[in-house]
Scaffold this motif. Structure first.
Motif, PDB file in Angstrom:
ATOM      1  N   GLU A 183       0.828  -1.208   0.000  1.00 20.35           N
ATOM      2  CA  GLU A 183       0.000   0.000   0.000  1.00 20.35           C
ATOM      3  C   GLU A 183       0.867   1.266   0.000  1.00 20.35           C
ATOM      4  N   THR A 184       1.858   1.314   0.879  1.00 17.68           N
ATOM      5  CA  THR A 184       2.734   2.489   0.954  1.00 17.68           C
ATOM      6  C   THR A 184       3.472   2.711  -0.359  1.00 17.68           C
ATOM      7  N   THR A 185       4.035   1.639  -0.908  1.00 12.21           N
ATOM      8  CA  THR A 185       4.846   1.776  -2.115  1.00 12.21           C
ATOM      9  C   THR A 185       4.000   2.104  -3.336  1.00 12.21           C
ATOM     10  N   SER A 186       2.833   1.505  -3.460  1.00  7.11           N
ATOM     11  CA  SER A 186       1.995   1.780  -4.633  1.00  7.11           C
ATOM     12  C   SER A 186       1.565   3.242  -4.660  1.00  7.11           C
ATOM     13  N   ASN A 187       1.259   3.813  -3.487  1.00 12.50           N
ATOM     14  CA  ASN A 187       0.879   5.227  -3.441  1.00 12.50           C
ATOM     15  C   ASN A 187       2.071   6.142  -3.690  1.00 12.50           C
ATOM     16  N   ALA A 222      -8.035  10.318   1.594  1.00 14.52           N
ATOM     17  CA  ALA A 222      -7.426   9.445   2.590  1.00 14.52           C
ATOM     18  C   ALA A 222      -8.314   8.228   2.810  1.00 14.52           C
ATOM     19  N   VAL A 223      -7.885   7.098   2.265  1.00 11.25           N
ATOM     20  CA  VAL A 223      -8.568   5.814   2.482  1.00 11.25           C
ATOM     21  C   VAL A 223      -7.600   4.969   3.308  1.00 11.25           C
ATOM     22  N   LEU A 224      -7.445   5.367   4.570  1.00 13.66           N
ATOM     23  CA  LEU A 224      -6.392   4.896   5.465  1.00 13.66           C
ATOM     24  C   LEU A 224      -5.042   5.434   5.022  1.00 13.66           C
ATOM     25  N   THR A 225      -4.759   5.382   3.717  1.00  8.56           N
ATOM     26  CA  THR A 225      -3.575   6.013   3.165  1.00  8.56           C
ATOM     27  C   THR A 225      -4.011   7.050   2.133  1.00  8.56           C
ATOM     28  N   LEU A 226      -3.106   7.968   1.788  1.00 12.55           N
ATOM     29  CA  LEU A 226      -3.427   9.043   0.852  1.00 12.55           C
ATOM     30  C   LEU A 226      -3.295   8.541  -0.581  1.00 12.55           C
ATOM     31  N   GLN A 227      -4.377   8.585  -1.346  1.00 13.33           N
ATOM     32  CA  GLN A 227      -4.375   8.064  -2.710  1.00 13.33           C
ATOM     33  C   GLN A 227      -5.344   8.850  -3.588  1.00 13.33           C
ATOM     34  N   PRO A 228      -5.208   8.736  -4.909  1.00 16.83           N
ATOM     35  CA  PRO A 228      -6.108   9.462  -5.815  1.00 16.83           C
ATOM     36  C   PRO A 228      -7.476   8.798  -5.888  1.00 16.83           C
ATOM     37  N   GLN A 229      -8.534   9.579  -5.691  1.00 14.05           N
ATOM     38  CA  GLN A 229      -9.870   8.994  -5.649  1.00 14.05           C
ATOM     39  C   GLN A 229     -10.319   8.470  -7.007  1.00 14.05           C
ATOM     40  N   HIS A 230      -9.944   9.167  -8.076  1.00 17.80           N
ATOM     41  CA  HIS A 230     -10.428   8.807  -9.413  1.00 17.80           C
ATOM     42  C   HIS A 230      -9.353   8.145 -10.264  1.00 17.80           C
ATOM     43  N   GLY A 231      -8.356   7.560  -9.618  1.00 17.78           N
ATOM     44  CA  GLY A 231      -7.293   6.918 -10.374  1.00 17.78           C
ATOM     45  C   GLY A 231      -6.246   7.928 -10.828  1.00 17.78           C
ATOM     46  N   MET A 232      -5.224   7.430 -11.537  1.00 18.58           N
ATOM     47  CA  MET A 232      -4.135   8.282 -12.009  1.00 18.58           C
ATOM     48  C   MET A 232      -3.882   7.978 -13.482  1.00 18.58           C
TER      49      MET A 232
END
Length: 474
Positions: free
Chosen positions: A283-287, A453-463
């Motif tokens: 999770e950390t690395t993918s973000n 923030a879905v537990l970790t910070l990520q793009p809501q609509h993909g990248m």
């Protein structure tokens, strides 16, 4: 959810003029009346349900808490679904249990073992890139749009499945799919009011969570038991494999056969650690990869700098651990990415007795809230360009990037700093280096900038990123 105009926008207006300012969006939802105080970095008390919390955004006070070695500030017990997702492993245990877990888990992440684990990463990355190159070759001159967030999730799950479970790769992938489902449920639960004891009520959501957790435990137990079966000699130096699980089980065996058997872990504790490093490991690395590629797509001059560095160090060869350690500009870019888009936006600690911190007397059981995101974006520590992407600020290392040496803490600080941070950095360097050797990229007009923030910070609509082939001269 409604997004403010400076955060959620199409790529048509998404350019260098855009500040990567996320503080107002994430913190105003919690502290509407205290927004000016938050931006200025002042310390204040607030209530979170029935729990009093002290909002601490001063690096010196944060360092005092996180560097404490006497167990005065503990990790707070998370909600049941988060605990089921991550397990009662190194992230959440306290006191002597933490000492025991750290002692056994740490060997898996020393530099010697990391160099061995890095060798398994390129094969997974090559498979993904071959697919990308094939899609790019079939596209027109405008390039091929790829949602890299989904791709990096799959890639990092693939890598952690190999590095953590080795020959039990297929079972590892099953754990990944189950954890992904549990993460969505946990994130949804975090946004609602929690009633103590409600986790025992057989609601449809709880029954689903119990079923998933049971399957995860069953799969992990199967993997561990399969390693234990051939080891019946009782010798202390029996090897269980050179993957993360094997290294951890070997360290645990040494403790079990030593003089301090109380420092060994049970099967349930090993399963909890598997949950922890499997989820955190992908999770950390993918973000980190997702946000780094976005920033390099926005700033092509830095993409060119990194490509030049990669080619000068390893040409078109697959980078090894020694090559990756020499990529200084890559380190600067990844650190700046972690500053602007840290994996976690907030960190919580709890006092086990009444304590004094700075000018505040903190009652027993009160929580301390450390806003990683706010500190990382505070102009007082980073200057007027705090919300801008400027990797050169890390040219002399992370401790000299800001006014205060501890204003940068994406992986925490002190004895409880993330044990897997070097693993995440090496993996990220390896993947980005291999991408730069083969492809150039830019932001797609379809991309909408909406970090969540879905537990970790990520793009809501993909990248959505557009890739084109390049010819590299060595």
């Amino acid at each position: 959810m409604k997004y403010s105009s400076d955060v959620c926008q199409s790529t048509e207006s998404f350019s260098r003029k855009v500040m990567h300012s996320l503080c107002r969006r994430f913190l105003m939802t919690l502290f509407l009346e205290s927004c000016p105080t938050i931006i200025s970095g002042e310390t204040f008390f607030y209530w979170y349900g029935i729990q009093s919390r002290l909002y601490v955004a001063e690096p010196e006070l944060i360092k005092e808490v996180l560097s404490n070695k006497f167990g005065q500030y503990e990790k707070q017990t998370p909600r049941p679904l988060v605990m089921a997702l991550l397990g009662r492993g190194l992230v959440f245990v306290n006191g002597l249990r933490w000492v025991k877990h750290r002692r056994i888990v740490s060997p898996a992440f020393n530099i010697h073992n990391l160099k061995t684990l890095v060798k398994t990463m390129p094969s997974c990355t090559s498979s993904m890139l071959e697919n990308w190159q094939e899609m790019v070759a079939q596209a027109d001159s405008h390039g091929k749009e790829i949602n890299v967030h989904n791709e990096f999730r799959a890639l990092t799950a693939d890598i952690i499945s190999h590095t953590a479970f080795g020959s039990s790769y297929n079972e590892g992938r099953e754990v990944f799919e189950l954890q992904r489902e549990l993460q969505e449920m946990a994130a949804e639960a975090e946004r609602s009011v929690f009633i103590p004891g409600s986790q025992y009520i057989p609601t449809s959501r709880n029954r689903k969570a119990w079923k998933i957790d049971k399957r995860i435990k069953g799969t992990l137990n199967y993997i561990i038991q399969s390693r234990l079966q051939p080891s019946t000699t009782g010798r202390p130096h029996v090897s269980y494999g050179n993957d993360l699980l094997g290294i951890m089980m070997t360290a645990n065996k040494k403790e079990l056969c030593g003089n301090q058997k109380n420092l060994s872990m049970t099967i349930d504790e090993i399963m909890d650690e598997c949950k922890t490093f499997f989820f955190a490991g992908h999770e950390t690395t993918s973000n980190l990869l997702t946000w780094a590629v976005l920033l390099l797509a926005i700033y092509p001059e830095w993409q060119a700098v990194l490509r030049k560095e990669v080619i000068s160090i390893c040409g078109t060869d697959i980078p090894d651990a020694d090559m990756l350690s020499r990529m200084k500009s890559m380190t600067m870019v990844l650190n700046e990415t972690l500053r602007l888009y840290p994996p976690a936006t907030l960190m919580i600690r709890k006092t086990y007795k009444e304590l004094k911190l700075g000018r505040f007397m903190i009652p027993k059981g009160a929580a301390l809230s450390f806003p990683i995101l706010a500190v990382h974006h505070n102009e007082k520590f980073w200057g007027p360009d705090a919300n801008m992407f400027k990797p050169e600020r890390f040219a002399e290392g992370a401790s000299k990037a800001a006014v205060h040496p501890n204003a940068f803490f994406p992986f925490s600080l002190g004895p409880r700093a993330c044990v897997g941070q070097n693993f995440a950095m090496l993996e990220s360097k390896s993947v980005i280096a291999m991408i730069l050797q083969r492809l150039s990229f830019s932001v797609s007009p379809a991309y909408k900038h909406a970090p969540i923030a879905v537990l970790t910070l990520q793009p809501q609509h993909g990248m959505q990123i557009i890739f084109k082939s390049i010819e590299v001269e060595t």
